[in-house]
Enzyme design. Structure first.
Site, PDB file in Angstrom:
ATOM      1  CG  HIS A  70      -1.925  -1.039   1.286  1.00  0.00           C
ATOM      2  ND1 HIS A  70      -3.051  -0.933   2.071  1.00  0.00           N
ATOM      3  CD2 HIS A  70      -2.021  -2.238   0.650  1.00  0.00           C
ATOM      4  CE1 HIS A  70      -3.795  -2.002   1.918  1.00  0.00           C
ATOM      5  NE2 HIS A  70      -3.184  -2.819   1.060  1.00  0.00           N
ATOM      6  CD  GLU A  72      -1.949   3.861   3.183  1.00  0.00           C
ATOM      7  OE1 GLU A  72      -1.679   3.804   1.968  1.00  0.00           O
ATOM      8  OE2 GLU A  72      -3.116   3.774   3.612  1.00  0.00           O
ATOM      9  CB  CYS A 100      -6.600  -0.501   5.140  1.00  0.00           C
ATOM     10  SG  CYS A 100      -4.871  -1.050   5.153  1.00  0.00           S
ATOM     11  CB  CYS A 103      -1.979   1.635   6.162  1.00  0.00           C
ATOM     12  SG  CYS A 103      -1.518   0.699   4.680  1.00  0.00           S
TER      13      CYS A 103
END
Length: 170
Positions: A70, A72, A100, A103
């Site tokens: 992801h 981040e 999410c 993260c």
């Protein structure tokens, strides 16, 4: 723009952050556009501290065949490497979509100061929409959250990406 601030710690006003928030969110959105050009879901992230940008990244799950790639998550790992420390307590993370649980959990573990996101994620948002990992009293760290910074731009980018994706399918 509908910026609001959540979390424990010092109070802040919208005027303290607006210009920097928009400037850094534009960089996160540039990363998101790059992700879309690669066929990735258009999400971008930038990690900054008082010296400026420490790291930036975009989604790479499809390219890397990595569920943790992801934007981040990758940006936080790069920031830790670039700063040569895992504790990122002086850093703010800018991300084009609400993080999410994975993260947000990494942000909590990295002890970030603040997260700014553009658009809320009704399917997996962990910083206010579905969960509130940034200010859960059961955890050993909390951080500030600001949302809605360049929300329309982020939402339009996501909507266009998924509309285009649906057109390509038989």
């Amino acid at each position: 723009m509908k910026t609001h601030f959540q979390g424990q710690g010092e109070s802040c006003t919208a005027t303290q952050y607006v210009s920097d928030d928009e400037r850094y969110m534009k960089l996160a959105l540039e990363e998101a556009v790059h992700a879309a050009s690669l066929g990735e879901v258009p999400i971008g992230a930038v990690v900054v501290n008082s010296d400026g940008v420490v790291a930036s990244a975009h989604n790479r799950r499809e390219i890397d065949k990595d569920p943790s790639a992801h934007a981040e998550f990758t940006a936080l790992c790069l920031a830790a490497q670039n700063l040569d420390r895992w504790r990122l307590s002086d850093c703010t993370v800018y991300v084009s979509l609400e993080p999410c649980p994975m993260c947000a959990g990494l942000m909590q573990q990295a002890r970030i100061k603040r997260c700014v996101f553009a658009a809320a994620d009704p399917k997996s948002g962990a910083l206010g929409t579905l969960y509130r990992l940034h200010d859960d009293d059961r955890l050993n760290h909390s951080f500030q959250v600001s949302s809605g910074v360049l929300e329309d731009e982020s939402r339009q980018l996501l909507q266009k990406f998924f509309a285009d994706l649906r057109k390509k399918r038989p």
